[in-house]
Write an enzyme that holds these catalytic residues in place. Structure first.
Site, mmCIF file in Angstrom:
data_model
loop_
_atom_site.group_PDB
_atom_site.id
_atom_site.type_symbol
_atom_site.label_atom_id
_atom_site.label_comp_id
_atom_site.label_asym_id
_atom_site.label_seq_id
_atom_site.Cartn_x
_atom_site.Cartn_y
_atom_site.Cartn_z
ATOM 1 N N HIS A 133 2.693 -8.059 5.575
ATOM 2 C CA HIS A 133 2.991 -6.651 5.891
ATOM 3 C C HIS A 133 2.338 -6.334 7.243
ATOM 4 O O HIS A 133 1.315 -6.923 7.589
ATOM 5 C CB HIS A 133 2.364 -5.800 4.777
ATOM 6 C CG HIS A 133 2.691 -4.347 4.813
ATOM 7 N ND1 HIS A 133 2.070 -3.472 5.676
ATOM 8 C CD2 HIS A 133 3.553 -3.604 4.081
ATOM 9 C CE1 HIS A 133 2.537 -2.250 5.458
ATOM 10 N NE2 HIS A 133 3.442 -2.304 4.498
ATOM 11 N N ASP A 210 -4.664 -9.732 0.465
ATOM 12 C CA ASP A 210 -4.009 -8.436 0.388
ATOM 13 C C ASP A 210 -3.332 -8.358 -0.985
ATOM 14 O O ASP A 210 -2.294 -8.976 -1.211
ATOM 15 C CB ASP A 210 -2.986 -8.330 1.526
ATOM 16 C CG ASP A 210 -2.123 -7.084 1.436
ATOM 17 O OD1 ASP A 210 -2.203 -6.371 0.420
ATOM 18 O OD2 ASP A 210 -1.351 -6.834 2.387
ATOM 19 N N GLN A 213 0.445 -5.819 -3.656
ATOM 20 C CA GLN A 213 1.608 -6.006 -4.535
ATOM 21 C C GLN A 213 1.317 -6.928 -5.717
ATOM 22 O O GLN A 213 2.243 -7.321 -6.417
ATOM 23 C CB GLN A 213 2.792 -6.573 -3.726
ATOM 24 C CG GLN A 213 3.260 -5.688 -2.602
ATOM 25 C CD GLN A 213 3.942 -4.406 -3.063
ATOM 26 O OE1 GLN A 213 4.334 -4.282 -4.220
ATOM 27 N NE2 GLN A 213 4.068 -3.442 -2.168
ATOM 28 N N LYS A 236 -0.101 2.337 -5.527
ATOM 29 C CA LYS A 236 0.839 1.319 -6.042
ATOM 30 C C LYS A 236 0.415 0.860 -7.441
ATOM 31 O O LYS A 236 1.096 0.078 -8.083
ATOM 32 C CB LYS A 236 0.887 0.125 -5.090
ATOM 33 C CG LYS A 236 1.450 0.485 -3.706
ATOM 34 C CD LYS A 236 1.469 -0.709 -2.809
ATOM 35 C CE LYS A 236 1.609 -0.368 -1.345
ATOM 36 N NZ LYS A 236 2.950 0.021 -0.925
ATOM 37 N N CYS A 374 8.289 -2.943 6.515
ATOM 38 C CA CYS A 374 7.059 -3.199 7.290
ATOM 39 C C CYS A 374 6.784 -4.697 7.416
ATOM 40 O O CYS A 374 5.617 -5.118 7.426
ATOM 41 C CB CYS A 374 5.849 -2.488 6.691
ATOM 42 S SG CYS A 374 5.946 -0.714 6.794
HETATM 43 N N1 PLP Z 1 0.196 -4.809 2.200
HETATM 44 C C1 PLP Z 1 1.280 -4.914 1.422
HETATM 45 C C2 PLP Z 1 1.683 -6.257 0.896
HETATM 46 C C3 PLP Z 1 2.021 -3.787 1.107
HETATM 47 O O1 PLP Z 1 3.103 -3.895 0.337
HETATM 48 C C4 PLP Z 1 1.624 -2.539 1.627
HETATM 49 C C5 PLP Z 1 2.414 -1.331 1.359
HETATM 50 O O2 PLP Z 1 3.593 -1.387 1.105
HETATM 51 C C6 PLP Z 1 0.476 -2.476 2.407
HETATM 52 C C7 PLP Z 1 -0.209 -3.633 2.690
HETATM 53 C C8 PLP Z 1 -0.023 -1.185 2.948
HETATM 54 O O3 PLP Z 1 -0.432 -0.349 1.893
HETATM 55 P P1 PLP Z 1 -0.883 1.144 2.178
HETATM 56 O O4 PLP Z 1 0.221 1.777 2.972
HETATM 57 O O5 PLP Z 1 -1.028 1.748 0.818
HETATM 58 O O6 PLP Z 1 -2.156 1.101 2.940
#
Ligand code: PLP
Length: 416
Positions: A133, A210, A213, A236, A374
């Site tokens: 992401h 990270d 998900q 999430k 993203c």
């Molecule tokens: N990393 C992953 C794999 C994500 O799916 C997301 C959000 O969709 C993020 C990071 C960023 O999360 P946040 O916008 O809640 O900070």
């Protein structure tokens, strides 16, 4: 398909009963029952979470850690109970290794900033993957630019899996940190994080996972995984927005400078010099997102009551069914076919633009996400403008999968 669990959900996992806990799932959109398949973007909230925050504001709204009075102590107790709930949920060794942040993005930025300052110098290397992401790309690019470090990338194959032989080649004694996604928000791929972490540790590199998900779909044990940092977002995980978690091993967090200066993160301030508070407060400057933390604690209690293994098993069946049903649609092509996959299905239908499909599905009450999610580098790799993404949670049903398939057939008919 996802092989992270082979157990069936227990008999008392009743999806219809669970759905009653989520008021929004009883609503209609454009006159149709809502079919919410955008859980990767944000998950819906059960009443237990909503009520926990209402109760805080109605009954004990107060700032934390600073007051001797009853309300402040009650709020502080709830706040710290939530921290302990997070610790237990991911099996961290110490409660002080749980730092509350605004979300995954801020957690990663804290590590990039503070770990970067302490450990990354010119010529050092940081490894990410091609399926990250943007939140797990940009902070490392910024850090590398600032410190004169080099960013290396593990490539992916046509199924959307990491090419691990390339990782082996990238690792060396200059590698300071490996940052990668546990589950891809675009491909659904579950990465073999245990092996990746073990290999990084051989060269002395730290690893950030990270978990944005993964945390909502499978049991996470940061000690068994041996992650140095594990980050995720409350929203999430069926909790509120604006709250997230940075787990870090205390050996790293103690060695890292604070991210922001302000109240709570200090031990002593004189006009000449400040000494910093101990963990976790060193990284929590200013008034925290108290109701968000309480809501996150309630979300974790809620998940624990259902059982994360039950959730994983139910979703395993649901996603397998979705793959099977979607595969019957002529011209549908999955982007991402990893052997290990959870929750997220990205696809294209012929040469129809994902956006057009999204608009028609919306008119049918079906919420999916369209676009690059993203993850623009993934779109570049597959030479596509974007995908349609259906992402599932444990409150989704096979009937909703059927509605998605019917909606896609209708969209195809209208747009072909
Ligand atoms: N990393 C992953 C794999 C994500 O799916 C997301 C959000 O969709 C993020 C990071 C960023 O999360 P946040 O916008 O809640 O900070």
């Amino acid at each position: 398909m996802n092989t992270n669990t082979n157990i069936a959900p227990t008999a008392n996992f009743d999806v219809e009963k669970i759905r009653e806990d989520f008021p929004i799932l009883q609503t209609t959109v454009h006159g149709r029952p809502l079919v919410y398949l955008d859980n990767g973007a944000t998950a819906q909230k059960p009443l237990a979470v909503i009520n926990s925050m209402v109760e805080y504001y109605k009954g004990y709204n107060s700032n934390v850690h600073r007051g001797v009075h009853y309300l402040s102590q009650k709020a502080t107790d709830a706040h710290e109970a939530a921290r302990e709930g997070v610790r237990a949920f991911i099996n961290a060794e110490h409660t002080h290794e749980i730092i509350f942040t605004r979300g995954t993005t801020e957690s990663i930025n804290i590590v990039a900033h503070s770990f970067g300052k302490a450990f990354v110098n010119a010529g050092d290397e940081i490894i990410i993957t091609a399926m990250e992401h943007h939140s797990n790309i940009v902070p490392w690019q910024m850090l590398c630019e600032e410190r004169g470090a080099i960013l290396r990338v593990i490539p992916i194959n046509a199924n959307g899996e990491l090419i691990l032989e390339e990782y082996d080649k990238l690792l060396n004694e200059r590698t300071k940190l490996v940052a990668l996604v546990h589950v891809s928000n675009t491909l659904g791929t579950v990465n073999p994080v245990n092996d990746i972490i073990a290999k990084a540790h051989v060269v002395g590199a730290a690893v950030l996972i990270d978990g944005a998900q993964s945390i909502q779909h499978m049991a996470v044990d940061v000690q068994a995984m041996d992650a140095d940092f594990f980050v995720f977002s409350g929203h999430k995980l069926f909790g509120p927005t604006g709250i997230g978690v940075l787990y870090g091993k205390d050996k790293y967090l103690n060695a890292m400078p604070p991210y922001q200066g302000g109240g709570s993160m200090i031990k002593q301030v004189t006009l000449e010099k400040t000494t910093y508070n101990e963990l976790p407060f060193k990284f929590e400057a200013g008034t925290p997102h108290v109701e968000g933390i309480i809501g996150l604690g309630a979300a974790i209690d809620y998940i624990n009551a259902i059982g994360i293994d039950n959730i994983a098993a139910y979703e395993h069946e649901l996603v397998a069914y979705a793959v099977e049903q979607l595969s019957t649609i002529e011209g549908l092509r999955f982007i991402g076919n990893a052997k290990e996959r959870v929750s997220v299905l990205s696809f294209l239908a012929g040469d129809i633009h994902p956006y057009d499909i999204g608009v028609i599905l919306d008119k049918l009450g079906i919420a999916v996400r369209t676009g690059h999610h993203c993850c623009q580098p993934i779109m570049d790799i597959f030479s596509i403008p974007g995908t349609v993404r259906a992402s599932f949670a444990f409150y989704n049903t096979k009937a909703e999968v059927d509605a998605l398939v019917a909606g896609l057939l209708k969209a195809k008919q209208m747009l072909s």
